[in-house]
Write a protein that holds these residues in place. Sequence first.
Motif, PDB file in Angstrom:
ATOM      1  N   UNK A   1       1.091  -1.022  -0.050  1.00 58.35           N
ATOM      2  CA  UNK A   1      -0.127   0.019   0.070  1.00 58.35           C
ATOM      3  C   UNK A   1       0.933   1.204  -0.005  1.00 58.35           C
ATOM      4  N   UNK A   2       0.228   2.433  -0.422  1.00 55.85           N
ATOM      5  CA  UNK A   2       0.889   3.645  -0.239  1.00 55.85           C
ATOM      6  C   UNK A   2       0.632   4.111   0.983  1.00 55.85           C
ATOM      7  N   UNK A   3       1.475   5.004   1.281  1.00 59.77           N
ATOM      8  CA  UNK A   3       1.403   5.679   2.628  1.00 59.77           C
ATOM      9  C   UNK A   3       1.690   7.253   2.469  1.00 59.77           C
TER      10      UNK A   3
ATOM     11  N   UNK B   1       4.869  -0.678   2.811  1.00 63.51           N
ATOM     12  CA  UNK B   1       4.339   0.734   2.805  1.00 63.51           C
ATOM     13  C   UNK B   1       5.294   1.393   1.695  1.00 63.51           C
ATOM     14  N   UNK B   2       4.770   2.119   0.837  1.00 66.94           N
ATOM     15  CA  UNK B   2       5.544   2.891  -0.219  1.00 66.94           C
ATOM     16  C   UNK B   2       5.384   4.186   0.061  1.00 66.94           C
ATOM     17  N   UNK B   3       6.451   5.298  -0.064  1.00 69.39           N
ATOM     18  CA  UNK B   3       6.255   6.512   0.260  1.00 69.39           C
ATOM     19  C   UNK B   3       5.764   7.311  -0.844  1.00 69.39           C
ATOM     20  N   UNK B   4       4.387   7.589  -0.687  1.00 71.82           N
ATOM     21  CA  UNK B   4       4.014   8.442  -1.942  1.00 71.82           C
ATOM     22  C   UNK B   4       3.981  10.092  -1.574  1.00 71.82           C
ATOM     23  N   UNK B   5       4.403  10.292  -0.347  1.00 68.45           N
ATOM     24  CA  UNK B   5       4.693  11.753  -0.170  1.00 68.45           C
ATOM     25  C   UNK B   5       5.792  12.401  -0.406  1.00 68.45           C
ATOM     26  N   UNK B   6       6.979  11.734  -0.375  1.00 67.03           N
ATOM     27  CA  UNK B   6       8.375  12.276  -0.897  1.00 67.03           C
ATOM     28  C   UNK B   6       8.900  12.233  -1.933  1.00 67.03           C
TER      29      UNK B   6
END
Lengths: 159, 229
Positions: free
Chosen positions: B86-88, B117-122
């Motif tokens: 999942x993206x986070x 968890x995949x870092x979709x913020x940065x």
Amino acid sequence: MLSLLLLASTALAGGAPTLSVDDLDATSRAVVQGRVLAAESLEIDRMVRTTYRVQTTHCLRGPCATTFTVVLPGGRIGGHRVQVSGIPIWSVDDEVVVFVPDAGAQPLDGVFSVDKGALIDPARRDRARFPASLTGLREALALRPKETAAESSSTPADP
Amino acid sequence: MLPLLLLASAHAFQPTLTGDGYETRWATMPVPWTYIDEDRPSDLDEAEVRAAATGAFAVWGEVPEADVWLRETAPGAASEAINTVHWLAPWPFDPTVLAMTSTWATDDGEVIRFTIALNSQHHAWSTSGHPKRADLQNTLTHEVGHALGLDHDPVHYDATMAPTARMGETHKRDLHVSDEAGAAYLYPPGTAAPIACNSAATPSGTPLALLGLLTLFARRRPTHSEPTC
């Protein structure tokens, strides 16, 4: 050069295990040896994170607070270990060493357990570059340029 | 135990260890996994993300001499999914980290759950090796290695389990010989018992010896096909 190239890469999973004591120290405002007073794990958004309350027992490089909080991914939930590569899982009364980062960030790299004087490094840093004992870490920190240590631990002068 | 540890050291792969020194691994196969399509970066579509994830899991199942069997399950209700990708966002940890895998394990090392968890913020992501973006399949192949019980490879910087990745890098999509050795070490053929499809179907009076034979037969699985029950 190799170090610079590695630092330019992006970490997968836990922290980058190529960091040396100097790398960690350069990005930390304090290096603290302490004892875990409390640990509370919570699962939020399918990720477990644990808040550790740590009591400072030795300030290896200041300034150090009497107690401080570290939030790390992973921990213990329902009797199971929730592990993240490179991140330790601490229990109450564990002896630990933390490189406290600048700017209020939470550490991922500079977190270690101590067992009988040995530094337990979950990130498996290169042993040739990183001390395996608390004594070795103390010596490495003491070998840093004196002016840097003096600047970081000095109290502000009166205006 | 010592010869096994020496073998692991020679290949440079590193099994993830519990605090008491147990290696972590799944005890049963197949391991189901589910992609949760929430917080996905808007410039990626669901199909290409799913394809990247499928490729990342599949490569571990194709390792010769390793009994790894990973099976995608229907999305269903997200809350029911156990092993997830999942993206986070927001990302609560170090922003330089691309992704993070958590494995739930017993104290003696049996893995029972994972989340990736995949870092979709940065980070900006791509599925095509875009030179200024993180490649999704490259990253996920590494994370699946963690989900299987492998730690970072401290020696081979070109291995899938090397701890860092560059933007646009795609070579981790394919396993290094060290990664394959790690999978074969943790899951030699015949070690991961298949999950019973329906425990109620097992006669209560079946002799243990017969159960053993059935289990051995079930483990002789030349291809990673779906269970027939």
